[in-house]
Design a protein around this motif. Structure first.
Motif, mmCIF file in Angstrom:
data_model
loop_
_atom_site.group_PDB
_atom_site.id
_atom_site.type_symbol
_atom_site.label_atom_id
_atom_site.label_comp_id
_atom_site.label_asym_id
_atom_site.label_seq_id
_atom_site.Cartn_x
_atom_site.Cartn_y
_atom_site.Cartn_z
ATOM 1 N N THR A 284 56.825 37.085 30.338
ATOM 2 C CA THR A 284 57.225 35.932 31.145
ATOM 3 C C THR A 284 56.095 35.548 32.093
ATOM 4 O O THR A 284 55.278 36.403 32.491
ATOM 5 C CB THR A 284 58.504 36.207 31.948
ATOM 6 N N SER B 291 55.695 27.709 35.696
ATOM 7 C CA SER B 291 55.456 27.064 34.404
ATOM 8 C C SER B 291 54.416 25.955 34.565
ATOM 9 O O SER B 291 53.663 25.678 33.640
ATOM 10 C CB SER B 291 56.752 26.504 33.829
ATOM 11 N N GLN C 182 52.435 27.495 17.504
ATOM 12 C CA GLN C 182 52.563 27.015 18.860
ATOM 13 C C GLN C 182 53.263 25.665 18.870
ATOM 14 O O GLN C 182 52.815 24.713 18.226
ATOM 15 C CB GLN C 182 51.187 26.890 19.518
ATOM 16 N N ASP C 183 54.365 25.595 19.587
ATOM 17 C CA ASP C 183 55.053 24.321 19.804
ATOM 18 C C ASP C 183 54.488 23.675 21.065
ATOM 19 O O ASP C 183 53.949 24.375 21.940
ATOM 20 C CB ASP C 183 56.553 24.538 19.932
ATOM 21 N N PRO D 7 54.866 32.156 27.727
ATOM 22 C CA PRO D 7 55.007 30.714 27.507
ATOM 23 C C PRO D 7 53.910 29.889 28.162
ATOM 24 O O PRO D 7 53.782 28.702 27.873
ATOM 25 C CB PRO D 7 56.364 30.402 28.119
ATOM 26 N N GLU E 99 60.220 40.008 26.162
ATOM 27 C CA GLU E 99 59.285 38.893 26.155
ATOM 28 C C GLU E 99 58.326 39.010 27.322
ATOM 29 O O GLU E 99 58.637 39.612 28.349
ATOM 30 C CB GLU E 99 60.049 37.572 26.309
ATOM 31 N N GLU F 105 54.175 25.201 24.835
ATOM 32 C CA GLU F 105 54.639 26.597 24.814
ATOM 33 C C GLU F 105 53.515 27.534 24.388
ATOM 34 O O GLU F 105 52.432 27.103 23.981
ATOM 35 C CB GLU F 105 55.830 26.736 23.865
#
Lengths: 114, 114
Positions: free
Chosen positions: B5, B9, A37-38, B107, B3, A41
Motif C-alpha cells: 500500500t 495516492s 498496468q491499468d 498502486p 498487498e 495504477e
C-alpha cells in the motif's frame, strides 16, 4: 545499462483474437516478469519465469523464457475487453546486481474492440 | 491477499518543497524498492533497500533523494527539494527473499511538482 526492447508498441484487436508480444535484449537475464498496468495504477504481476525454456500459463495467458535467456514472449488467447491495458516485460539481468533491480520494457498498449 | 500500500495516492507540491512518499510493504517481505514512471514512459528503478540499508541505487537517485524504514512496517521516499522533472508516478515494491525474485508493486503515488 541494460535495455529491453518490447514490441509491438501498441495493438488494436477484436475481442476473441489472440495476442502476442515480446521482449528482447542483447544481454542475458536471470528472470523475466510480465506485468499489466491499468491507467493510474501500479503494475500487477501476471507471470514470473525463472528458468531458460520455461513455459508458464496463467489462465488465458502464456509466457515463455527464451532458451537464449535474451528474450521472452507473452501470449493472450481469446482476448476480452478487460484485457485492455499496458503490458510490461521486466527482467532481472545477469549477473544479478546486489539490489536485484528490475529493468522494464517500454510497454505494449493493448486495445480490444468488443 | 497481502498487498503493498502507498500513501498519498496523489500529491501536489511547489518546486523546492520537500515531499515524503509512504509505503507499507507486504509484511513478511525483506527487500524493498522504489521505482518511478514519468507519464507515458516506462518504469525506472530508483533504489533498493535491504537490512536497513541501501543495496543499490540508480543514477536518478541523487542527493535529493533518501529512503528510510522508520519502523517495522513503513518504507519512505523523501525528496528534499523537488524539481519540476520529479513529477511522476512513484511505485513502491517489495519481495520476500533473495531467491524469490518476484517483486510486488503498490498502486503508486502521483506526484505533481508545480
Amino acid at each position: 545499462g541494460q535495455q529491453l526492447n518490447q514490441s509491438p508498441q501498441s495493438m488494436f484487436i477484436q475481442e476473441g483474437e489472440d495476442v502476442s508480444m515480446n521482449c528482447t535484449s542483447s544481454s542475458i537475464f536471470n528472470t523475466w516478469l510480465w506485468y499489466k498496468q491499468d491507467p493510474g495504477e501500479g503494475p500487477v504481476l501476471l507471470i514470473a519465469l525463472y528458468k531458460a525454456g520455461e513455459l508458464t500459463s496463467n489462465g488465458r495467458l502464456t509466457a515463455q523464457f527464451g532458451i537464449t535467456r535474451k528474450d521472452s514472449f507473452l501470449n493472450i488467447s481469446a482476448s476480452i475487453p478487460s484485457d485492455v491495458g499496458i503490458y510490461f516485460c521486466a527482467g532481472l539481468p545477469a549477473p544479478q546486481t546486489s539490489g536485484s533491480r528490475l529493468t522494464f520494457g517500454e510497454g505494449t498498449q493493448l486495445t480490444v474492440n468488443p | 491477499e497481502p498487498e503493498v500500500t502507498q500513501t498519498p495516492s496523489h500529491q501536489v507540491t511547489q518546486m523546492g518543497q520537500e515531499v515524503i512518499l509512504r509505503c507499507v510493504p507486504i509484511s513478511n517481505h525483506l527487500y524493498f524498492y522504489w521505482y518511478r514512471q514519468i507519464l507515458g514512459q516506462k518504469v525506472e528503478f530508483l533504489v533498493s533497500f535491504y537490512n536497513n540499508e541501501i543495496s543499490e541505487k540508480s543514477e536518478i537517485f541523487d542527493d535529493q533523494f533518501s529512503v528510510e524504514r522508520p519502523d517495522g512496517s513503513n518504507f519512505t521516499l523523501k525528496i528534499r527539494s523537488t524539481k519540476l522533472e520529479d513529477s511522476a508516478m512513484y511505485f513502491c515494491a517489495s519481495k520476500k527473499g533473495y531467491v524469490q525474485e518476484t517483486q510486488y508493486f503498490g498502486p503508486g503515488t502521483r506526484l505533481l511538482v508545480l
